[in-house]
Design an enzyme around this catalytic site. Sequence first.
Site, PDB file in Angstrom:
ATOM      1  N   GLY A 767      19.677  69.977  50.740  1.00 50.89           N
ATOM      2  CA  GLY A 767      20.939  70.708  50.686  1.00 50.89           C
ATOM      3  C   GLY A 767      22.100  69.745  50.664  1.00 50.89           C
ATOM      4  N   GLU A 768      23.232  70.158  51.193  1.00 52.94           N
ATOM      5  CA  GLU A 768      24.460  69.366  51.263  1.00 52.94           C
ATOM      6  C   GLU A 768      25.115  69.154  49.900  1.00 52.94           C
ATOM      7  OE1 GLU A 768      23.799  65.599  53.120  1.00 52.94           O
ATOM      8  OE2 GLU A 768      22.827  66.442  54.888  1.00 52.94           O
TER       9      GLU A 768
END
Length: 800
Positions: A767-768
């Site tokens: 993610g991120e």
Amino acid sequence: MTGNDDRSPADRGAEDESGRGGGGLLDDLPEAGRGGTARAPSAPDPAPQRANPFHAPSPPPRRSAAAKPNVIPFRGAPPAPEPARPEPDPEPEQAPPAPARPEPEPARAEPARPEPEPAPPAPEAAPAAAPAPAPGYGPATDQPDQHEDTSRESTANPDVNAHAYAVPEPEPSDGAPRGTDRSAAAPGPALAPQPAADPAASPDPAPAPAEPSAPSTPSAPASAPDENAYSAAERDAVYRAIAERRDVRTGFRPDPVPDEVLTRVLSAAHQAPSVGFSQPWDFVLVEDGDVRARVQELVQQQRAEYARALPGARARAFSGLKVEAILDTPVNVVITVDPTRGGRHTLGRHAQPQTASYSTALAVENLWLAARAEGLGVGWVSFFHERDLAALLDLPPHLEVVAYLCVGYVDDFPPEPELALGGWAKRRPLSWAVHHEQYGRRGLPGEKATSLLDETIATIGPLDTRATAEAEDRQRRMTKPAGALGVLEEVSVRLAGLAGECPPPLPEPAAVAIFAGDHGVHAQGVTAWPQEVTAQMVHNFLDGGAVANAFAAQVGAEVTVVDVGVVGDLPTVPGLLPRKVARGTADMTRAPAMSRTQAEYAIEAGIEVARDLATAGNRCLITGDMGIANTTASAALIAAFTGADPAEVTGTGTGIDEAMHERKVQAVRRALELHRVDPADPVGVLAAVGGLEHAALAGFVLGAAALRVPVVLDGVIAGAASLAATALAPDAAAACFAGHRSAEPGHAAVLEYTGLRPLVDLDLRLGEGSGALLALPLLQASARALRDVATFEDAGVTER
């Protein structure tokens, strides 16, 4: 963070309400799943629906303590303070008479000016007096720079850039023309973003649709003017000075500014309105070459420091910008503020002490407009530490520098702001900034107020078929076998159709927006990671220590973190956008995760972030996310929109055991059975089982699509949000590019459902925005190939 669901079990205990210092929109809901006592599914609905969807509920009263940063909902109201005695309205201010000056000439009619090309119709009817749009958000119209040769019968040096109108000496006033006709339409960008137009008409090859241009002189109102209004020629002169004011850094002439001209300009600044008629400004004229050289040294030091802080693409763009004309102009004017002037009981400053600085800013604007009418260019310099400059100029410690201005005659004024012409930023349309009664009810005067969500959806359109066909034809004629670039060929064609031109502009600079929020379903034991990690990771992003920061630095992208729903308090620091709608969601297995209004607020927060990043000059947007337990909500959204079984789209994340995975699947099942969501109601689905960052990401996608800016989707979180976005506006899918294929099974379902082909497949599940950032160079390479690779005909290469 995609793998956040799967870290050591730790249910969060009850929050100490006395320690919060502020609240979010969910603070008036039962605390099921948010640290409080669990409640039965039959409990009342978390938030009653209100007739006005733009009115945020006030959070419950808090103990009186120093307010913590970033805890008041960005669309809500803080706790109501104790009623205060109203201060009397200040008496109309009387400006001192202007210094003696030659009698002005009679006003002369302005020569005929070319009419701009008509703009295409906006989604909503614009007022009759609305000006044509400028490059970036509507079809661009070249507006000639009109500077009449107007020799004056005065001792001032004639200048071709001075206005032809001799405006009568102003009467004593508070800084505005007495009795100004308020019904006259003020100039400014009035059109909502439009689909991309013919690229030949736009000087800025940005992928976003055209933006409103510098406003032209408005026509006289159809109704009878107020008896106190200026004549049409005088009024047009005022509006023209406003429309043609520029922050000038280049093209200055060495001609000195006559004393009488400079005195008139300073007199105009001195007639600005001020709080309590305190007139807190002073003007320091800097003409000495040695002093200006020392100021320029300060500026160059700060310029270099700023350049080192920029991401790669921004740094390259900045290297070509001139930011000051300190030595190029004959005089510099430093405008200072004395926040103590007027004494302790200055009228109007009791509750708002900062109004002294605001008043001085009005003096700066008056100076700027008067200088434009005199044909003088003005450049604002801000690359210095204020106290360093104050020391260099030997200012008393109680004075603060508000503006450092470079003033001189110029060869010409640019038709648009220099930063817009250079692609650094774009002009925001006026319609984005006008609200009716409450923030969020947008609409120009005379128009029906609408919501940002409705306005955005109405603006989204399909790919430009002409540009798409041109790109497909060019791909066939490029010096390579047909189809040899695989997915990149399809990407380049879609980029061209999105921009409305072939070849499309390079998708740079780029910015990743990491939307952060917490989830009440965390209480169901669906992840091994404590909820506090969300706020801790936000701090990590801001400190530059996360994987997303490393990847963004590698590809030259800007990192912005957006707090839409973090439970904990976050600092007010550069790089963090405080858009907290609530302190996390409720537990979706027991109640709707949020109310419909809160979901709409979060969507609109995402739209606003997309708008801000695009108008700041970014030509590609990248999705990022952070929120412990957000893959559980993602699985629920994906199952709701695709019809897939929860077991098929709920992943194990970062190594959770079978028992925890089964709890996760069952949590998704219970939530879907409880709410019986309807995929035809995307906002309702988000409210029932989504997260605040999912709703904001959906808005982010919609905002990018409305501006025709490509948006690179990360993994399962962004994929789930894109399902909501395209359910709201199917044509928004044209702006979406799958950055990678996540290891989460729900993301595979998203890709199959949408037909998007990922650019990277590396079994990522962080993610991120990490996977989308890795894909950015591929997106840029596809556009560069379409632009730079020669055709068989151009290269003289024989086709098969």
